[in-house]
Design a protein around this motif. Structure first.
Motif, PDB file in Angstrom:
ATOM      1  N   LEU A   8      70.259  38.980  52.398  1.00 41.72           N
ATOM      2  CA  LEU A   8      70.348  37.874  51.448  1.00 41.72           C
ATOM      3  C   LEU A   8      69.743  36.602  52.018  1.00 41.72           C
ATOM      4  O   LEU A   8      69.017  35.879  51.338  1.00 41.72           O
ATOM      5  CB  LEU A   8      71.816  37.625  51.071  1.00 41.72           C
ATOM      6  CG  LEU A   8      72.486  38.672  50.173  1.00 41.72           C
ATOM      7  CD1 LEU A   8      73.980  38.396  50.066  1.00 41.72           C
ATOM      8  CD2 LEU A   8      71.838  38.691  48.799  1.00 41.72           C
ATOM      9  N   ASN A  11      66.042  36.751  51.943  1.00 41.21           N
ATOM     10  CA  ASN A  11      65.447  36.973  50.620  1.00 41.21           C
ATOM     11  C   ASN A  11      66.039  36.032  49.572  1.00 41.21           C
ATOM     12  O   ASN A  11      66.360  36.450  48.457  1.00 41.21           O
ATOM     13  CB  ASN A  11      65.649  38.432  50.198  1.00 41.21           C
ATOM     14  CG  ASN A  11      64.867  39.394  51.059  1.00 41.21           C
ATOM     15  OD1 ASN A  11      63.694  39.650  50.818  1.00 41.21           O
ATOM     16  ND2 ASN A  11      65.519  39.926  52.077  1.00 41.21           N
ATOM     17  N   VAL A  14      64.611  35.855  46.080  1.00 48.03           N
ATOM     18  CA  VAL A  14      65.058  36.855  45.106  1.00 48.03           C
ATOM     19  C   VAL A  14      66.524  36.624  44.745  1.00 48.03           C
ATOM     20  O   VAL A  14      66.902  36.666  43.572  1.00 48.03           O
ATOM     21  CB  VAL A  14      64.877  38.283  45.672  1.00 48.03           C
ATOM     22  CG1 VAL A  14      65.454  39.316  44.710  1.00 48.03           C
ATOM     23  CG2 VAL A  14      63.417  38.562  45.960  1.00 48.03           C
ATOM     24  N   ALA A  15      67.349  36.367  45.764  1.00 48.61           N
ATOM     25  CA  ALA A  15      68.792  36.284  45.551  1.00 48.61           C
ATOM     26  C   ALA A  15      69.187  35.111  44.660  1.00 48.61           C
ATOM     27  O   ALA A  15      70.055  35.258  43.783  1.00 48.61           O
ATOM     28  CB  ALA A  15      69.500  36.185  46.903  1.00 48.61           C
ATOM     29  N   PRO A  17      67.371  33.306  42.259  1.00 45.84           N
ATOM     30  CA  PRO A  17      67.093  33.535  40.835  1.00 45.84           C
ATOM     31  C   PRO A  17      67.989  34.619  40.223  1.00 45.84           C
ATOM     32  O   PRO A  17      68.406  34.501  39.072  1.00 45.84           O
ATOM     33  CB  PRO A  17      65.624  33.973  40.836  1.00 45.84           C
ATOM     34  CG  PRO A  17      65.044  33.376  42.066  1.00 45.84           C
ATOM     35  CD  PRO A  17      66.154  33.421  43.071  1.00 45.84           C
ATOM     36  N   ALA A  18      68.306  35.669  41.000  1.00 45.23           N
ATOM     37  CA  ALA A  18      69.167  36.740  40.484  1.00 45.23           C
ATOM     38  C   ALA A  18      70.554  36.203  40.163  1.00 45.23           C
ATOM     39  O   ALA A  18      71.135  36.528  39.112  1.00 45.23           O
ATOM     40  CB  ALA A  18      69.250  37.879  41.503  1.00 45.23           C
ATOM     41  N   LEU A  19      71.117  35.385  41.053  1.00 41.45           N
ATOM     42  CA  LEU A  19      72.454  34.815  40.798  1.00 41.45           C
ATOM     43  C   LEU A  19      72.415  33.791  39.675  1.00 41.45           C
ATOM     44  O   LEU A  19      73.395  33.641  38.929  1.00 41.45           O
ATOM     45  CB  LEU A  19      73.006  34.202  42.075  1.00 41.45           C
ATOM     46  CG  LEU A  19      73.954  35.104  42.898  1.00 41.45           C
ATOM     47  CD1 LEU A  19      75.258  35.350  42.147  1.00 41.45           C
ATOM     48  CD2 LEU A  19      73.293  36.454  43.215  1.00 41.45           C
ATOM     49  N   LEU A  21      70.462  34.025  37.043  1.00 42.42           N
ATOM     50  CA  LEU A  21      70.444  34.840  35.822  1.00 42.42           C
ATOM     51  C   LEU A  21      71.825  35.437  35.554  1.00 42.42           C
ATOM     52  O   LEU A  21      72.284  35.467  34.406  1.00 42.42           O
ATOM     53  CB  LEU A  21      69.403  35.958  35.955  1.00 42.42           C
ATOM     54  CG  LEU A  21      67.944  35.537  35.862  1.00 42.42           C
ATOM     55  CD1 LEU A  21      67.022  36.710  36.171  1.00 42.42           C
ATOM     56  CD2 LEU A  21      67.637  34.965  34.473  1.00 42.42           C
ATOM     57  N   ALA A  22      72.482  35.907  36.624  1.00 32.31           N
ATOM     58  CA  ALA A  22      73.821  36.469  36.456  1.00 32.31           C
ATOM     59  C   ALA A  22      74.801  35.407  35.963  1.00 32.31           C
ATOM     60  O   ALA A  22      75.626  35.658  35.071  1.00 32.31           O
ATOM     61  CB  ALA A  22      74.307  37.062  37.779  1.00 32.31           C
ATOM     62  N   LEU A 209      75.120  31.014  47.090  1.00 30.80           N
ATOM     63  CA  LEU A 209      74.961  31.862  45.909  1.00 30.80           C
ATOM     64  C   LEU A 209      76.150  31.721  44.965  1.00 30.80           C
ATOM     65  O   LEU A 209      75.985  31.723  43.740  1.00 30.80           O
ATOM     66  CB  LEU A 209      74.794  33.322  46.345  1.00 30.80           C
ATOM     67  CG  LEU A 209      73.524  33.630  47.147  1.00 30.80           C
ATOM     68  CD1 LEU A 209      73.510  35.092  47.600  1.00 30.80           C
ATOM     69  CD2 LEU A 209      72.276  33.315  46.345  1.00 30.80           C
TER      70      LEU A 209
END
Length: 329
Positions: A8, A11, A14-15, A17-19, A21-22, A209
């Motif tokens: 994490l 990265n 990646v992490a 933007p993913a969180l 979106l979540a 995050l």
């Protein structure tokens, strides 16, 4: 678990933007009021591990005076006012978003300053000193900048913000330093640096995050109603970071040796967004979620731009000549 945390931390592009979106999805389908109770624990998780690895004693070592002075001049005499101007231009009717942009510019340097300086083969000792000095100065100065520049437009309690700064920065700093000394006594300096300290940034990343998820959840309904809002936030952030990179690169090339110039770039461009995010979401109540959204998006630009700058370092400053002053002390 530690492998996941290391992944994490490496990265974040990646992490984060993913969180986001979540968090956005969660905020659309669930009641988010209960998340506010998690803000303080995640804030501590975000800041405390970073303090355990902070080399406070490095500040008292001599050297790199010109580099340090130039760094703090850019950090406190230039960038906050550029951020304020961009906030006035792009968020004239959204003062708390302007606040987010200002907060992102007010607390310079983070652990990433040291990491990226190392990746680019810059002066690590200078980067460590920038990190500690910038963190302390930024934490003390931020409330005064907010009061002077946006005091008429945002509601805040100056003593209250200082209490939040003490809780968010100086209490974890004291606890982190105490933890560091205990671990060094138990494992020895070498084992601490090689085996123990590398685990802490991953814990800090979990806090980041978590706060990003919470900030995005709290703003999900508002973003869904105005999806173009994200683009209006990205534009001033891109301008701010581009200006910062150009200014620091030109100043470094003109005034400093290669290693110090690289440290200057990362000591000014890499903002301590973790603390800025914590201040926004803890000190300004529900209105602070606007500011937190701006800072959360700044993470994406900051991490991506730092990675690209490492790839361009040799082209900008010339190939590395590994001489003693480039190594960490």
């Amino acid at each position: 678990m530690w492998n996941l945390l290391r992944w994490l931390n490496k990265n974040l592009t990646v992490a984060i933007p993913a969180l986001m979106l979540a968090g956005f999805g969660f905020g659309l389908v669930a009641e988010t009021g209960s998340l506010k109770g998690l803000i303080l624990p995640f804030t501590f998780l975000m800041v405390y591990p970073m303090m355990v690895t902070l080399k406070i004693r490095q500040v008292f070592k001599g050297g790199s005076g010109k580099t340090q002075a130039l760094t703090q001049a850019i950090n406190f005499a230039v960038i906050p006012f550029v951020a304020y101007g961009l906030g006035r231009l792009f968020f004239a009717d959204r003062p708390y978003m302007a606040l987010g942009l200002l907060l992102a510019a007010l607390v310079p340097t983070s652990g990433m300053t040291i990491s990226w300086t190392g990746f680019a083969k810059g002066n690590l000792a200078a980067a460590v000193k920038m990190t500690v000095v910038g963190l302390v100065l930024g934490s003390l100065a931020a409330p005064f900048y907010v009061q002077a520049l946006l005091g008429a437009e945002v509601t805040f309690d100056l003593p209250g913000i200082f209490r939040q700064i003490a809780l968010i920065v100086f209490l974890p700093m004291a606890a982190g330093y105490a933890t560091q000394r205990l671990l060094v006594r138990r494992y020895g300096q070498e084992a601490f640096q090689k085996s123990v300290a590398p685990r802490f940034p991953g814990l800090s990343t979990l806090g980041v995050l978590g706060i990003v998820f919470i900030a995005m959840s709290l703003k999900a309904q508002a973003i869904a109603a105005r999806p173009g809002e994200l683009l209006t936030i990205f534009v001033p952030l891109l301008i701010l970071y581009l200006f910062n990179f150009v200014l620091s690169t030109v100043a470094g090339k003109m005034l400093l040796p290669r290693g110090d110039a690289i440290a200057l770039v990362y000591g000014t461009v890499m903002r301590n967004l973790s603390i800025a995010l914590a201040v926004a979401i803890n000190a300004f109540g529900s209105a602070g979620s606007d500011a937190a959204l701006v800072i959360a998006l700044a993470y994406i630009i900051q991490v991506q731009s730092a990675a690209w700058y490492v790839k361009l370092t040799d082209r900008i400053f010339g190939p590395c000549d590994v001489s003693p002053h480039l190594r960490a002390e």
